[in-house]
Design a protein around this motif. Structure first.
Motif, PDB file in Angstrom:
ATOM      1  N   VAL A   1       0.858  -1.096  -0.075  1.00  0.00           N
ATOM      2  CA  VAL A   1       0.109   0.006  -0.087  1.00  0.00           C
ATOM      3  C   VAL A   1       0.831   1.198  -0.023  1.00  0.00           C
ATOM      4  O   VAL A   1       1.605   1.421   0.909  1.00  0.00           O
ATOM      5  CB  VAL A   1      -0.964  -0.031   1.343  1.00  0.00           C
ATOM      6  N   LEU A   2       0.768   1.922  -1.118  1.00  0.00           N
ATOM      7  CA  LEU A   2       1.846   3.253  -1.297  1.00  0.00           C
ATOM      8  C   LEU A   2       1.331   4.356  -0.100  1.00  0.00           C
ATOM      9  O   LEU A   2      -0.148   4.678   0.072  1.00  0.00           O
ATOM     10  CB  LEU A   2       1.667   3.802  -2.639  1.00  0.00           C
ATOM     11  N   ALA A   3       2.304   4.667   0.600  1.00  0.00           N
ATOM     12  CA  ALA A   3       1.969   5.903   1.558  1.00  0.00           C
ATOM     13  C   ALA A   3       1.433   7.124   0.893  1.00  0.00           C
ATOM     14  O   ALA A   3       0.608   7.741   1.218  1.00  0.00           O
ATOM     15  CB  ALA A   3       3.232   6.329   2.132  1.00  0.00           C
ATOM     16  N   GLU A   4       1.850   7.240  -0.353  1.00  0.00           N
ATOM     17  CA  GLU A   4       1.415   8.573  -1.158  1.00  0.00           C
ATOM     18  C   GLU A   4       0.008   8.354  -1.557  1.00  0.00           C
ATOM     19  O   GLU A   4      -0.593   9.213  -1.711  1.00  0.00           O
ATOM     20  CB  GLU A   4       2.185   8.801  -2.320  1.00  0.00           C
TER      21      GLU A   4
ATOM     22  N   MET B   1       5.440  -1.194 -10.868  1.00  0.00           N
ATOM     23  CA  MET B   1       4.982  -1.292  -9.510  1.00  0.00           C
ATOM     24  C   MET B   1       6.104  -1.070  -8.678  1.00  0.00           C
ATOM     25  O   MET B   1       6.016  -0.300  -7.642  1.00  0.00           O
ATOM     26  CB  MET B   1       4.319  -2.396  -9.319  1.00  0.00           C
ATOM     27  N   GLN B   2       7.351  -1.771  -8.989  1.00  0.00           N
ATOM     28  CA  GLN B   2       8.447  -1.524  -8.187  1.00  0.00           C
ATOM     29  C   GLN B   2       9.214  -0.003  -8.172  1.00  0.00           C
ATOM     30  O   GLN B   2       9.375   0.501  -6.947  1.00  0.00           O
ATOM     31  CB  GLN B   2       9.622  -2.681  -8.703  1.00  0.00           C
ATOM     32  N   ARG B   3       9.090   0.584  -9.283  1.00  0.00           N
ATOM     33  CA  ARG B   3       9.450   1.967  -9.316  1.00  0.00           C
ATOM     34  C   ARG B   3       8.742   2.821  -8.482  1.00  0.00           C
ATOM     35  O   ARG B   3       9.144   3.938  -7.811  1.00  0.00           O
ATOM     36  CB  ARG B   3       9.647   2.456 -10.745  1.00  0.00           C
ATOM     37  N   ALA B   4       6.944   2.545  -8.514  1.00  0.00           N
ATOM     38  CA  ALA B   4       6.280   3.330  -7.859  1.00  0.00           C
ATOM     39  C   ALA B   4       6.515   3.288  -6.363  1.00  0.00           C
ATOM     40  O   ALA B   4       5.966   4.194  -5.865  1.00  0.00           O
ATOM     41  CB  ALA B   4       4.963   2.847  -8.084  1.00  0.00           C
ATOM     42  N   GLN B   5       7.282   2.213  -5.905  1.00  0.00           N
ATOM     43  CA  GLN B   5       7.570   2.076  -4.391  1.00  0.00           C
ATOM     44  C   GLN B   5       8.299   3.251  -4.160  1.00  0.00           C
ATOM     45  O   GLN B   5       8.510   3.635  -2.751  1.00  0.00           O
ATOM     46  CB  GLN B   5       7.831   0.945  -3.942  1.00  0.00           C
ATOM     47  N   ARG B   6       9.116   3.874  -5.063  1.00  0.00           N
ATOM     48  CA  ARG B   6      10.057   4.600  -4.398  1.00  0.00           C
ATOM     49  C   ARG B   6       9.682   6.221  -4.377  1.00  0.00           C
ATOM     50  O   ARG B   6       9.026   6.870  -5.624  1.00  0.00           O
ATOM     51  CB  ARG B   6      11.304   4.881  -5.596  1.00  0.00           C
ATOM     52  N   SER B   7       9.554   6.520  -3.084  1.00  0.00           N
ATOM     53  CA  SER B   7       8.659   7.920  -2.932  1.00  0.00           C
ATOM     54  C   SER B   7       9.360   9.096  -3.932  1.00  0.00           C
ATOM     55  O   SER B   7      10.397   9.297  -3.750  1.00  0.00           O
ATOM     56  CB  SER B   7       8.820   8.351  -1.570  1.00  0.00           C
ATOM     57  N   GLY B   8       8.610   9.566  -4.323  1.00  0.00           N
ATOM     58  CA  GLY B   8       9.172  10.816  -5.398  1.00  0.00           C
ATOM     59  C   GLY B   8       9.567  10.701  -6.984  1.00  0.00           C
ATOM     60  O   GLY B   8       9.512  11.266  -7.598  1.00  0.00           O
ATOM     61  N   SER B   9       9.362   9.266  -7.092  1.00  0.00           N
ATOM     62  CA  SER B   9       9.836   8.882  -8.515  1.00  0.00           C
ATOM     63  C   SER B   9       8.260   9.261  -9.233  1.00  0.00           C
ATOM     64  O   SER B   9       7.373   9.533  -8.696  1.00  0.00           O
ATOM     65  CB  SER B   9       9.953   7.505  -8.620  1.00  0.00           C
ATOM     66  N   LEU B  10       8.741   9.442 -10.717  1.00  0.00           N
ATOM     67  CA  LEU B  10       7.402   9.870 -11.339  1.00  0.00           C
ATOM     68  C   LEU B  10       6.509   8.441 -11.510  1.00  0.00           C
ATOM     69  O   LEU B  10       5.230   9.013 -11.188  1.00  0.00           O
ATOM     70  CB  LEU B  10       7.977   9.723 -12.862  1.00  0.00           C
ATOM     71  N   ALA B  11       6.741   7.217 -11.409  1.00  0.00           N
ATOM     72  CA  ALA B  11       5.665   6.320 -11.273  1.00  0.00           C
ATOM     73  C   ALA B  11       4.997   6.596  -9.721  1.00  0.00           C
ATOM     74  O   ALA B  11       3.737   6.255  -9.835  1.00  0.00           O
ATOM     75  CB  ALA B  11       6.411   4.926 -11.229  1.00  0.00           C
ATOM     76  N   ASN B  12       5.836   6.887  -8.856  1.00  0.00           N
ATOM     77  CA  ASN B  12       4.985   7.043  -7.508  1.00  0.00           C
ATOM     78  C   ASN B  12       4.058   8.079  -7.465  1.00  0.00           C
ATOM     79  O   ASN B  12       2.963   8.233  -7.155  1.00  0.00           O
ATOM     80  CB  ASN B  12       6.233   7.202  -6.475  1.00  0.00           C
ATOM     81  N   ARG B  13       4.358   9.343  -8.131  1.00  0.00           N
ATOM     82  CA  ARG B  13       3.629  10.461  -8.277  1.00  0.00           C
ATOM     83  C   ARG B  13       2.331  10.372  -9.132  1.00  0.00           C
ATOM     84  O   ARG B  13       1.532  10.732  -8.513  1.00  0.00           O
ATOM     85  CB  ARG B  13       4.388  11.696  -8.867  1.00  0.00           C
ATOM     86  N   VAL B  14       2.540   9.252 -10.244  1.00  0.00           N
ATOM     87  CA  VAL B  14       1.570   8.917 -10.810  1.00  0.00           C
ATOM     88  C   VAL B  14       0.437   8.184 -10.082  1.00  0.00           C
ATOM     89  O   VAL B  14      -0.846   8.158 -10.272  1.00  0.00           O
ATOM     90  CB  VAL B  14       1.913   8.378 -12.197  1.00  0.00           C
ATOM     91  N   ARG B  15       1.032   7.195  -9.141  1.00  0.00           N
ATOM     92  CA  ARG B  15      -0.065   6.326  -8.676  1.00  0.00           C
ATOM     93  C   ARG B  15      -0.639   6.880  -7.433  1.00  0.00           C
ATOM     94  O   ARG B  15      -1.390   6.349  -6.862  1.00  0.00           O
ATOM     95  CB  ARG B  15       0.794   4.966  -8.252  1.00  0.00           C
ATOM     96  N   ALA B  16       0.113   7.990  -7.132  1.00  0.00           N
ATOM     97  CA  ALA B  16      -0.650   8.960  -5.881  1.00  0.00           C
ATOM     98  C   ALA B  16      -1.907   9.524  -6.481  1.00  0.00           C
ATOM     99  O   ALA B  16      -2.697  10.262  -5.821  1.00  0.00           O
ATOM    100  CB  ALA B  16       0.329   9.820  -5.222  1.00  0.00           C
ATOM    101  N   LEU B  17      -2.069   9.641  -7.704  1.00  0.00           N
ATOM    102  CA  LEU B  17      -3.235  10.550  -8.269  1.00  0.00           C
ATOM    103  C   LEU B  17      -4.524   9.517  -7.992  1.00  0.00           C
ATOM    104  O   LEU B  17      -4.394   8.400  -8.035  1.00  0.00           O
ATOM    105  CB  LEU B  17      -3.042  10.582  -9.813  1.00  0.00           C
ATOM    106  N   PRO B  18      -5.713  10.198  -8.187  1.00  0.00           N
ATOM    107  CA  PRO B  18      -6.970   9.343  -8.156  1.00  0.00           C
ATOM    108  C   PRO B  18      -7.015   8.215  -9.095  1.00  0.00           C
ATOM    109  O   PRO B  18      -6.769   8.587 -10.401  1.00  0.00           O
ATOM    110  CB  PRO B  18      -8.198  10.526  -8.252  1.00  0.00           C
ATOM    111  N   ARG B  19      -7.662   6.990  -8.683  1.00  0.00           N
ATOM    112  CA  ARG B  19      -7.638   6.022  -9.425  1.00  0.00           C
ATOM    113  C   ARG B  19      -8.689   6.265 -10.610  1.00  0.00           C
ATOM    114  O   ARG B  19     -10.090   6.445 -10.224  1.00  0.00           O
ATOM    115  CB  ARG B  19      -8.173   4.523  -8.946  1.00  0.00           C
ATOM    116  N   ASN B  20      -8.638   6.235 -12.042  1.00  0.00           N
ATOM    117  CA  ASN B  20      -9.493   6.525 -12.926  1.00  0.00           C
ATOM    118  C   ASN B  20      -8.836   6.263 -14.357  1.00  0.00           C
ATOM    119  O   ASN B  20      -7.722   5.843 -14.267  1.00  0.00           O
ATOM    120  CB  ASN B  20      -9.841   8.009 -13.036  1.00  0.00           C
ATOM    121  N   ARG B  21      -9.588   6.325 -15.244  1.00  0.00           N
ATOM    122  CA  ARG B  21      -9.019   5.731 -16.713  1.00  0.00           C
ATOM    123  C   ARG B  21      -7.937   6.419 -17.169  1.00  0.00           C
ATOM    124  O   ARG B  21      -6.867   5.913 -17.726  1.00  0.00           O
ATOM    125  CB  ARG B  21     -10.188   5.854 -17.763  1.00  0.00           C
TER     126      ARG B  21
END
Length: 336
Positions: free
Chosen positions: A29-32, A273-293
């Protein structure tokens, strides 16, 4: 003193990896994205471990890799980490098991599946090979268990070591554990209970994540095998040791063949998903956005853009010829 959960040999506490409770929670579960649920999960993982860290150890005798402390996730952990469960309708190990049952001419008697989900495997053997009233299922998900009941199966939401299963002692002709064993602690207790329930000559079918796939993922910047979800990684030697400890015979061990299309798609998703676990990465910032299409589209684009960087890893798989299919499957038989 640390004992191997498979062969019970003494294991030196040489840590292959070590994770903090925050590392583990961020994996699930991402903190962001969900800060409150992430914080609750961090606290609960610490309570399960009785500490802030967990190590991965490897048994030199049988090759089993396991988490230490060897503690599995509980109901609260899974509700926090995976609030929406997804059960695949077909798996390679289902096909292998059905073929083995047909070849072996299954004995008359009840069968047990631990972790049945919505019964997608059971539908492939019942009523064709086993009448529904001879099927016993263990499933903790209430919705899935209700579906199992509608199909005529007996379904329980309790651990097999409970007294609810005493009526099956010495009666089971087969047991199935698909993608379950790697989640379980107290393997000695599990083996003792299965030996109480299984009839002499009964079959046990187990599928676990392919250790070669886990090794590939973890050495090529993909998802790690994270406790307290998966707490053991199984080799053929570890299964032989487990079988010897239980008094069983290992009849067959197979690794799922590779399908390149499925492998590449999954690798792109897992590395994203692994990149998204790194706080501040581009993947992390995108996955912190509201879930939608729109977010799903951006994530798909990011995953595809990473494909050129993945080519060396894919080439290594092709060059070495190792199968990095999802699963490993084993067929064991109880002594007559």
């Amino acid at each position: 003193m640390v004992r191997c959960p498979a062969c019970h040999a003494t294991v030196a506490e040489i840590r292959e990896q070590q994770f903090s409770a925050h590392d583990a929670a961020q994996h699930f579960v991402l903190a962001e994205e969900f800060p409150a649920r992430h914080a609750q999960l961090v606290a609960h993982i610490r309570s399960l471990w009785g500490a802030d860290t967990c190590s991965l150890l490897r048994c030199a005798a049988c090759g089993l890799r396991f988490a230490w402390p060897f503690v599995s996730g509980d109901g609260l952990f899974y509700n926090l980490a995976y609030p929406h469960s997804d059960y695949p309708k077909q798996r390679w190990e289902f096909i292998e098991t059905v073929a083995a049952l047909q070849a072996a001419q299954l004995q008359e008697g009840p069968v047990l599946e631990i972790g049945s989900g919505f019964g997608y495997f059971l539908r492939q053997i019942s009523p064709g090979l086993v009448q529904p009233d001879r099927v016993v299922a263990v499933e903790y998900n209430d919705v899935a268990r209700a579906e199992l009941h509608t199909r005529g199966y007996t379904a329980f939401g309790e651990d097999i070591r409970s007294a609810r299963f005493d009526h099956l002692e010495g009666r089971l002709v087969a047991a199935f554990l698909f993608q379950v064993l790697e989640h379980m602690d107290d393997l000695g207790g599990v083996l003792r209970r299965l030996n109480q329930l299984l009839r002499p000559g009964a079959s046990v079918f187990i599928a676990v994540p392919n250790p070669q796939r886990i090794a590939f993922n973890e050495s090529h910047s993909s998802l790690r095998d994270m406790p307290p979800n998966h707490i053991s990684v199984w080799t053929e030697a570890a299964f032989r040791a487990l079988a010897a400890r239980a008094g069983w015979t290992l009849l067959d061990w197979r690794v799922q063949p590779m399908r390149w299309g499925a492998f590449i798609r999954q690798d792109l998703v897992y590395t994203h998903m692994q990149r998204a676990q790194r706080s501040g990465s581009l993947a992390n910032r995108v996955r912190a956005l509201p879930r939608n299409r729109a977010r799903r589209g951006v994530e798909a684009a990011l995953a595809l853009l990473s494909a050129p960087a993945r080519l060396p890893a894919w080439w290594q798989v092709a060059r070495e010829g190792a199968s990095v299919g999802d699963s490993a499957w084993v067929h064991l038989r109880v002594a007559d």
